[in-house]
Design an enzyme around this catalytic site. Structure first.
Site, PDB file in Angstrom:
ATOM      1  CG  HIS A  31      -1.688  -1.340   1.168  1.00  0.00           C
ATOM      2  ND1 HIS A  31      -2.781  -1.696   0.178  1.00  0.00           N
ATOM      3  CD2 HIS A  31      -2.241  -2.001   2.136  1.00  0.00           C
ATOM      4  CE1 HIS A  31      -3.214  -2.831   0.346  1.00  0.00           C
ATOM      5  NE2 HIS A  31      -2.718  -3.002   1.499  1.00  0.00           N
ATOM      6  CG  ASP A  44       1.460  -1.897  -3.352  1.00  0.00           C
ATOM      7  OD1 ASP A  44       2.251  -2.552  -2.962  1.00  0.00           O
ATOM      8  OD2 ASP A  44       0.238  -1.722  -2.984  1.00  0.00           O
TER       9      ASP A  44
END
Length: 216
Positions: free
Chosen positions: A185, A190
């Site tokens: 996150h 990511d």
């Protein structure tokens, strides 16, 4: 004269995706509504071919973004992604700085790779990354968007096909890509994992003989 499969050098990225440059992106936001909720973080990674014709990550950019005027901030979303929008150390910039900054990197990579357009690669591309990016483009009235207007590569769909897993962390585990849940996150983290996953799937297809296409 039209090139045959044998004449095309598939070690060149421009020939792998029909002239499109894959660019992996991810965002972190202050909600789920791309029109009303703030875009808080954007990361992008371009890809290239190595000398053996395997796809690898190349350049990256990463921006913390200040909420646009009147943006909705959902406290639950901030709790989920751990972003403190009031922290001066974020070094947040406006959308009209971040988006053109990414464009510069993408256009440079397109020129280097001989590609005509970029194409977004993202996990669940049709939801957060795609919607929030497109909404930001409209808000700042950005010119000369380098990306294809609707085509995208969704790694959730591709990973479901290749590995039987659609969740990013689970797909990475099957693909033997290290994944630190504590860093998840973060748009940059990511994006890095998504880039590795996309490259792994493309390269796996190459190793299995699924690409280049068979000649007649």
């Amino acid at each position: 004269m039209e090139q045959t499969t044998e004449q095309i050098d598939y070690k060149l990225l421009k020939h792998r995706f029909r002239g499109y440059l894959p660019v992996v992106i991810d965002v972190e936001t202050a909600g789920l509504n791309a029109q009303t909720d703030a875009l808080l973080e954007l990361a992008a990674i371009t890809l290239k071919m190595d000398e053996q014709g395997y796809l690898v990550p190349d350049q990256q950019c990463h921006f913390h973004i200040a909420p646009f005027e009147g943006a909705n901030i959902n406290p639950e979303s901030l709790k989920f992604n751990g972003i403190d929008i009031d922290n001066p150390l974020r070094g947040a910039v406006a959308e009209n700085i971040a988006i053109p900054g990414m464009f510069i990197m993408v256009r440079k990579a397109m020129k280097e790779q001989g590609c005509q357009r970029g194409v977004i690669v993202a996990h669940n591309a049709a939801s957060d990354p795609g919607f929030f990016y497109r909404a930001a483009i409209k808000r700042i009235n950005a010119k000369r968007d380098p990306f294809h207007p609707f085509a995208m590569f969704d790694t959730a769909t591709l990973a479901g096909f290749m590995y039987g897993q659609t969740v990013l962390v689970k797909a990475c585990q099957v693909a033997k890509i290290p994944f630190d849940g504590k860093q998840a996150h973060s748009a940059l983290y990511d994006t890095e994992r998504t880039a590795e996953l996309f490259c792994a799937m493309v390269n796996r297809l190459k190793d299995l003989g699924g690409f280049p296409p068979l000649s007649d």
